[in-house]
Design a protein around this motif. Structure first.
Motif, PDB file in Angstrom:
ATOM      1  N   GLU A 406     -74.812  29.754  87.609  1.00  0.00           N
ATOM      2  CA  GLU A 406     -75.075  31.190  87.488  1.00  0.00           C
ATOM      3  C   GLU A 406     -74.331  31.772  86.289  1.00  0.00           C
ATOM      4  OE1 GLU A 406     -74.215  29.609  90.299  1.00  0.00           O
ATOM      5  OE2 GLU A 406     -76.238  29.656  91.174  1.00  0.00           O
ATOM      6  N   GLN A 407     -73.101  31.322  86.074  1.00  0.00           N
ATOM      7  CA  GLN A 407     -72.344  31.801  84.918  1.00  0.00           C
ATOM      8  C   GLN A 407     -72.994  31.363  83.611  1.00  0.00           C
ATOM      9  OE1 GLN A 407     -68.208  30.761  85.073  1.00  0.00           O
ATOM     10  NE2 GLN A 407     -67.797  31.936  86.933  1.00  0.00           N
ATOM     11  N   LYS A 410     -75.990  33.585  83.055  1.00  0.00           N
ATOM     12  CA  LYS A 410     -75.587  34.945  82.688  1.00  0.00           C
ATOM     13  C   LYS A 410     -75.132  35.003  81.233  1.00  0.00           C
ATOM     14  CE  LYS A 410     -72.512  38.742  83.982  1.00  0.00           C
ATOM     15  NZ  LYS A 410     -72.065  38.973  82.581  1.00  0.00           N
ATOM     16  N   ARG A 411     -74.357  34.006  80.795  1.00  0.00           N
ATOM     17  CA  ARG A 411     -73.900  34.010  79.403  1.00  0.00           C
ATOM     18  C   ARG A 411     -75.082  33.897  78.447  1.00  0.00           C
ATOM     19  NH1 ARG A 411     -68.606  32.263  78.758  1.00  0.00           N
ATOM     20  NH2 ARG A 411     -68.835  32.925  76.572  1.00  0.00           N
ATOM     21  N   ARG A 413     -78.167  34.702  79.104  1.00  0.00           N
ATOM     22  CA  ARG A 413     -78.949  35.929  79.206  1.00  0.00           C
ATOM     23  C   ARG A 413     -78.376  37.014  78.294  1.00  0.00           C
ATOM     24  NH1 ARG A 413     -77.883  37.407  84.294  1.00  0.00           N
ATOM     25  NH2 ARG A 413     -79.618  36.221  85.204  1.00  0.00           N
ATOM     26  N   ASP A 414     -77.057  37.175  78.333  1.00  0.00           N
ATOM     27  CA  ASP A 414     -76.409  38.183  77.477  1.00  0.00           C
ATOM     28  C   ASP A 414     -76.627  37.867  76.005  1.00  0.00           C
ATOM     29  OD1 ASP A 414     -75.510  39.426  79.758  1.00  0.00           O
ATOM     30  OD2 ASP A 414     -73.483  38.561  79.662  1.00  0.00           O
TER      31      ASP A 414
END
Length: 455
Positions: A406-407, A410-411, A413-414
């Motif tokens: 998930e991390q 998220k990274r 995605r950003d």
């Protein structure tokens, strides 16, 4: 001095190392076997080299990777027993991942233990590699039904040293896109030249390479893993010393990572480069197409980003072998419009060019004892994202590590949403400490010492 280089698996990083040693050191003799079917190389290479290595009174040192059963070779060729025997671990079989526990072949790990007992010096390419091997020996030997030997880990530890894999970083400044050249020159955004460093400080240029690999005059963050200092000739002389130095000279950054001389600027909020804002994020994955590199996690993550409607491009590089995980074929079709490169690039120049054009390099490895591909990508200006496990915390500051899938998502995605911010970041990893220029004196020292009889 005459150095006998023996490599049963002449491919990848194994080939890189012995080729480098043969080219850089005087009076080396190289004997190899092709990088195929490593299981059989580990089982039978000693008999091949027994016949292939000619007798000579000129040999003083034998250097081999841990794929070779050194104990067998020395038993088969007693004339080699007096030589100084140096064993190099690129990986160790005690913690090498297997898909099922029962698939682990006891003999491979046992052979490496025997080789260590015969060797005079045992070199590891990372602290993680060394500690994972030594700490696993007692548990591993419990697989024996009875008469288990005790204390072998302590016996072997006294021979162990950490010698990082030496890399010859090429000058890639001519291949860098404009925004990477600009941040080296100190002209991106509001960060002042003093924070960015002078143009010659660019780690990708010839001048920057020389600066990054110059021996340091005093201990500091760069000398912890191999840069010379008054007390050290390139590599810590004992694992305990290495850990003490790593704890004492690497103060944490605000995010908990290690500081480095190549640390220059953080990701900035503002960016005036319109082209940089508009171009999609370029993600590169340059690893072997095998299950231990967990391509499933990487490609599944990309497919989820695609489902979210995020814009990105991807280059999936790396070697393929007999069995290719099924996930590659399906993902190739689903990511078709976003794929820039797919598969192994035989041209070194083309490979470096792709790394220079990429923004982010990702590792999803479940097994890594050093990580040549990640460091080469960082040298080419890529932002690294690595698991917070294995060898990576030893090499990369905390800001480049992720703990969960998930991390990672998220990274990425950003970064997909604001690639311009990422392109302004100067990666804070000192690749110079892993260069051949920094480590050369240590390898010369360990390979030019007295023979086994003289010790």
């Amino acid at each position: 001095m005459s150095i006998l280089l023996v490599e049963p698996f002449y491919g990848g990083s194994h080939k890189q190392l012995v080729d480098l040693l043969q080219e850089e050191l005087a009076d080396c003799v190289l004997h190899t076997l092709p990088a195929k079917k490593w299981h059989w190389r580990a089982r039978t290479a000693a008999v091949h080299f027994m016949q292939a290595i000619p007798a000579s009174t000129a040999y003083r040192v034998i250097f081999s990777s841990s794929v070779l059963n050194l104990a067998e070779l020395i038993a088969l060729r007693p004339d080699l027993a007096p030589l100084r025997k140096v064993l190099y671990f690129h990986e160790n079989q005690l913690v090498y991942p297997v898909r099922k526990c029962q698939e682990r072949d006891f003999q491979f790990g046992y052979n490496q233990i025997l080789s260590c007992l015969v060797a005079d010096v045992v070199l590891f390419n990372s602290s993680f590699n060394m500690e994972s091997f030594l700490s696993s020996i007692p548990t591993f030997l419990k697989l024996m039904p009875d008469h288990r030997p005790a204390g072998l880990d302590a016996l072997i530890r006294r021979k162990c040293r950490i010698y990082y894999f030496p890399l010859r970083f090429p000058d890639v400044s001519r291949l860098l896109p404009e925004h990477k050249r600009a941040r080296c020159a100190g002209v991106v955004g509001p960060v002042g030249p003093q924070e960015l460093g002078p143009p010659g400080d660019c780690p990708h240029s010839a001048e920057g390479l020389a600066q990054n690999t110059m021996p340091r005059a005093s201990p500091g963050p760069d000398s912890e893993h191999g840069a010379p200092s008054p007390q050290h000739t390139g590599v810590p002389q004992s694992p305990e010393e290495n850990y003490q130095r790593r704890e004492s000279v690497a103060p944490p950054t605000e995010g908990g990572g290690k500081q480095s001389n190549t640390s220059h600027c953080q990701v900035e909020e503002e960016c005036d480069d319109t082209a940089s804002q508009q171009r999609p994020l370029h993600i590169v994955w340059p690893h072997r197409w095998e299950h231990d590199k967990d391509p499933e996690l990487f490609l599944t993550t990309l497919l989820k980003l695609k489902e979210e409607g995020l814009s990105f491009q991807v280059s999936v590089l790396g070697e393929t072998f007999t069995e290719v995980p099924d996930v590659f074929s399906g993902a190739r079709e689903e990511l078709a419009a976003r794929v820039l490169h797919w598969g192994f690039l035989s041209s070194r120049e083309q490979y470096l060019e792709v790394l220079c054009q990429a923004d982010v390099v990702v590792s999803t490895a479940r097994h890594e004892f050093f990580g040549v591909a990640m460091l080469e990508a960082v040298h080419c200006g890529c932002y690294p994202l690595c698991p917070k496990a294995l060898v990576y915390p030893e090499i990369f500051p905390a800001e480049y590590l992720y703990s969960t899938p998930e991390q990672l998502r998220k990274r990425l995605r950003d970064f997909c949403r604001r690639p311009d911010r990422l392109r302004r970041h100067r990666v804070k990893v000192d690749t110079g400490q892993f260069s051949w220029s920094s480590l050369r004196s240590s390898f010369i020292s360990v390979l030019s010492a007295s023979t086994s009889k003289d010790q």
